[in-house]
Write a protein that holds these residues in place. Structure first.
Motif, PDB file in Angstrom:
ATOM      1  N   MET A 165      54.304  52.722  68.327  1.00  0.00           N
ATOM      2  CA  MET A 165      54.203  52.808  69.883  1.00  0.00           C
ATOM      3  C   MET A 165      54.916  52.735  70.475  1.00  0.00           C
ATOM      4  SD  MET A 165      50.600  50.211  70.033  1.00  0.00           S
ATOM      5  CE  MET A 165      49.418  51.081  68.679  1.00  0.00           C
ATOM      6  N   SER A 166      54.980  52.930  71.915  1.00  0.00           N
ATOM      7  CA  SER A 166      55.450  52.277  72.794  1.00  0.00           C
ATOM      8  C   SER A 166      54.643  52.542  74.090  1.00  0.00           C
ATOM      9  CB  SER A 166      56.585  53.250  73.100  1.00  0.00           C
ATOM     10  OG  SER A 166      55.831  53.888  73.647  1.00  0.00           O
ATOM     11  N   ALA A 167      55.801  51.384  75.066  1.00  0.00           N
ATOM     12  CA  ALA A 167      53.955  51.519  76.879  1.00  0.00           C
ATOM     13  C   ALA A 167      53.558  52.640  76.920  1.00  0.00           C
ATOM     14  CB  ALA A 167      55.380  49.669  77.827  1.00  0.00           C
ATOM     15  N   ALA A 168      54.485  53.284  76.941  1.00  0.00           N
ATOM     16  CA  ALA A 168      54.524  54.355  77.369  1.00  0.00           C
ATOM     17  C   ALA A 168      53.145  55.814  76.720  1.00  0.00           C
ATOM     18  CB  ALA A 168      56.451  56.107  77.132  1.00  0.00           C
ATOM     19  N   ASP A 169      53.219  55.081  75.767  1.00  0.00           N
ATOM     20  CA  ASP A 169      51.732  55.332  75.130  1.00  0.00           C
ATOM     21  C   ASP A 169      50.440  54.961  75.729  1.00  0.00           C
ATOM     22  OD1 ASP A 169      52.549  57.234  72.859  1.00  0.00           O
ATOM     23  OD2 ASP A 169      53.790  55.237  71.954  1.00  0.00           O
ATOM     24  N   ALA A 170      50.557  53.875  76.860  1.00  0.00           N
ATOM     25  CA  ALA A 170      49.369  53.173  77.049  1.00  0.00           C
ATOM     26  C   ALA A 170      48.630  54.299  78.341  1.00  0.00           C
ATOM     27  CB  ALA A 170      50.364  52.335  78.083  1.00  0.00           C
ATOM     28  N   GLU A 171      49.432  55.172  78.884  1.00  0.00           N
ATOM     29  CA  GLU A 171      48.820  56.119  79.987  1.00  0.00           C
ATOM     30  C   GLU A 171      47.173  57.169  78.613  1.00  0.00           C
ATOM     31  OE1 GLU A 171      49.200  59.297  83.440  1.00  0.00           O
ATOM     32  OE2 GLU A 171      50.911  57.486  82.958  1.00  0.00           O
ATOM     33  N   GLU A 172      48.256  57.773  78.049  1.00  0.00           N
ATOM     34  CA  GLU A 172      47.350  58.561  77.181  1.00  0.00           C
ATOM     35  C   GLU A 172      46.476  57.154  76.544  1.00  0.00           C
ATOM     36  OE1 GLU A 172      47.424  62.191  74.447  1.00  0.00           O
ATOM     37  OE2 GLU A 172      49.248  60.905  74.436  1.00  0.00           O
ATOM     38  N   ARG A 201      54.297  44.471  73.829  1.00  0.00           N
ATOM     39  CA  ARG A 201      54.228  42.975  72.869  1.00  0.00           C
ATOM     40  C   ARG A 201      54.287  43.528  71.872  1.00  0.00           C
ATOM     41  NH1 ARG A 201      49.887  41.365  76.378  1.00  0.00           N
ATOM     42  NH2 ARG A 201      48.924  41.592  74.841  1.00  0.00           N
ATOM     43  N   GLN A 202      53.507  44.391  71.089  1.00  0.00           N
ATOM     44  CA  GLN A 202      54.034  45.059  69.867  1.00  0.00           C
ATOM     45  C   GLN A 202      54.585  45.884  69.384  1.00  0.00           C
ATOM     46  OE1 GLN A 202      50.347  46.836  70.209  1.00  0.00           O
ATOM     47  NE2 GLN A 202      48.694  45.640  69.482  1.00  0.00           N
ATOM     48  N   ALA A 203      55.209  46.334  70.647  1.00  0.00           N
ATOM     49  CA  ALA A 203      56.655  46.646  70.396  1.00  0.00           C
ATOM     50  C   ALA A 203      57.903  46.286  69.987  1.00  0.00           C
ATOM     51  CB  ALA A 203      56.646  47.709  71.411  1.00  0.00           C
ATOM     52  N   ALA A 204      57.877  45.052  70.174  1.00  0.00           N
ATOM     53  CA  ALA A 204      59.458  44.092  69.611  1.00  0.00           C
ATOM     54  C   ALA A 204      58.387  43.511  68.197  1.00  0.00           C
ATOM     55  CB  ALA A 204      58.145  42.399  70.186  1.00  0.00           C
ATOM     56  N   GLY A 205      57.260  44.966  67.696  1.00  0.00           N
ATOM     57  CA  GLY A 205      58.050  44.591  66.010  1.00  0.00           C
ATOM     58  C   GLY A 205      57.601  43.220  65.256  1.00  0.00           C
ATOM     59  N   ARG A 206      57.431  42.106  66.127  1.00  0.00           N
ATOM     60  CA  ARG A 206      57.277  40.867  65.308  1.00  0.00           C
ATOM     61  C   ARG A 206      56.429  40.166  65.879  1.00  0.00           C
ATOM     62  NH1 ARG A 206      59.329  38.834  60.932  1.00  0.00           N
ATOM     63  NH2 ARG A 206      60.850  41.316  60.791  1.00  0.00           N
ATOM     64  N   SER A 207      55.816  38.674  65.126  1.00  0.00           N
ATOM     65  CA  SER A 207      55.564  37.788  65.934  1.00  0.00           C
ATOM     66  C   SER A 207      56.673  36.798  67.165  1.00  0.00           C
ATOM     67  CB  SER A 207      54.666  37.253  65.545  1.00  0.00           C
ATOM     68  OG  SER A 207      55.244  35.765  64.100  1.00  0.00           O
ATOM     69  N   ASP A 264      57.184  33.852  66.805  1.00  0.00           N
ATOM     70  CA  ASP A 264      57.542  33.074  65.257  1.00  0.00           C
ATOM     71  C   ASP A 264      58.300  33.324  64.228  1.00  0.00           C
ATOM     72  OD1 ASP A 264      55.490  33.295  63.895  1.00  0.00           O
ATOM     73  OD2 ASP A 264      54.170  32.075  64.450  1.00  0.00           O
ATOM     74  N   GLY A 265      57.647  34.835  64.151  1.00  0.00           N
ATOM     75  CA  GLY A 265      58.952  35.907  63.705  1.00  0.00           C
ATOM     76  C   GLY A 265      58.377  35.655  61.674  1.00  0.00           C
ATOM     77  N   THR A 266      57.428  35.106  61.835  1.00  0.00           N
ATOM     78  CA  THR A 266      56.364  35.116  60.399  1.00  0.00           C
ATOM     79  C   THR A 266      55.870  36.364  60.705  1.00  0.00           C
ATOM     80  OG1 THR A 266      54.335  33.950  62.280  1.00  0.00           O
ATOM     81  CG2 THR A 266      56.261  32.464  60.882  1.00  0.00           C
ATOM     82  N   GLN A 267      54.892  37.086  61.449  1.00  0.00           N
ATOM     83  CA  GLN A 267      54.821  38.543  61.461  1.00  0.00           C
ATOM     84  C   GLN A 267      55.721  39.650  62.062  1.00  0.00           C
ATOM     85  OE1 GLN A 267      50.851  37.827  63.090  1.00  0.00           O
ATOM     86  NE2 GLN A 267      50.011  36.000  62.289  1.00  0.00           N
ATOM     87  N   GLU A 268      55.523  40.420  61.132  1.00  0.00           N
ATOM     88  CA  GLU A 268      55.829  42.127  61.213  1.00  0.00           C
ATOM     89  C   GLU A 268      54.854  43.009  61.489  1.00  0.00           C
ATOM     90  OE1 GLU A 268      58.380  45.537  59.415  1.00  0.00           O
ATOM     91  OE2 GLU A 268      58.020  43.849  57.960  1.00  0.00           O
ATOM     92  N   TRP A 269      54.624  43.587  62.844  1.00  0.00           N
ATOM     93  CA  TRP A 269      53.846  44.029  63.781  1.00  0.00           C
ATOM     94  C   TRP A 269      54.296  45.672  63.476  1.00  0.00           C
ATOM     95  CZ3 TRP A 269      53.616  41.120  68.147  1.00  0.00           C
ATOM     96  CH2 TRP A 269      53.778  39.568  68.653  1.00  0.00           C
ATOM     97  N   ARG A 270      53.103  46.881  62.631  1.00  0.00           N
ATOM     98  CA  ARG A 270      53.827  47.738  62.938  1.00  0.00           C
ATOM     99  C   ARG A 270      52.197  48.820  63.237  1.00  0.00           C
ATOM    100  NH1 ARG A 270      59.091  47.938  62.036  1.00  0.00           N
ATOM    101  NH2 ARG A 270      59.339  47.270  60.580  1.00  0.00           N
ATOM    102  N   ASN A 271      52.692  49.334  64.126  1.00  0.00           N
ATOM    103  CA  ASN A 271      51.742  50.146  65.194  1.00  0.00           C
ATOM    104  C   ASN A 271      51.953  51.799  65.184  1.00  0.00           C
ATOM    105  OD1 ASN A 271      49.691  48.226  66.552  1.00  0.00           O
ATOM    106  ND2 ASN A 271      52.275  47.194  66.229  1.00  0.00           N
TER     107      ASN A 271
END
Length: 160
Positions: free
Chosen positions: A1-8, A38-44, A46-53
């Motif tokens: 997921m990236s910012a470019a996906d937002a429009e669709e 924010r989500q594309a960063a892949g991590r919270s 504080d580094g305690t969470q990994e985000w996958r979208n």
């Protein structure tokens, strides 16, 4: 997921009924773009969470129909998962297919516990969770029931 996906995706997420059980309202394009950045960063922070979208796309046109996400925590042992399918594509098995694939991927990365929080009246989401092997627990948080699946054995390895 990236910012470019937002429009669709802003169109996929535009139905008010998508927020019946989760609360909130459909995001604007700017809100969704900021969320995806924010989500594309892949991590919270504080580094305690990994985000996958992941954006879910329907073949053959590769048109966006929804998303799945996993928040991985506890040093990679536990994941909170969620799925959203746009209203025109609901009831066709896309969420179940995506949730099953997500759990396979999570297990392969070493996650041992997968959880989802589901409103008790959201029968469609409960069906997706059950199809992915999650089971309801007696625990509730903010009106949502905790569903969970634990992997007690390592994933099967291909002989190749």
């Amino acid at each position: 997921m990236s910012a470019a996906d937002a429009e669709e995706m802003v169109h996929v997420l535009s139905a008010e009924t998508l927020y019946t059980f989760t609360g909130g309202t459909p995001p604007t394009l700017d809100e969704l773009r900021a969320r995806y950045i924010r989500q594309a960063a892949g991590r919270s922070p504080d580094g305690t969470q990994e985000w996958r979208n992941w954006i879910l796309r329907r073949k053959p046109a590769a048109k966006a129909i929804g998303y799945v996400q996993a928040t991985i925590m506890d040093e990679g042992r536990r994941a909170e998962v969620a799925w959203v399918i746009g209203t025109p594509w609901q009831g066709q098995g896309y969420a179940s297919e995506a949730a099953k694939a997500l759990l396979i991927w999570l297990r392969a990365t070493g996650v041992t516990t997968v959880q989802a929080h589901i409103h008790p009246a959201h029968t469609a989401s409960a069906t997706v969770a059950r199809n992915a092997g999650l089971l309801p627990t007696a625990q509730f948080n903010d009106g949502e029931q905790l569903w969970q699946r634990s992997f007690t054995q390592p994933p099967e390895r291909s002989p190749h």
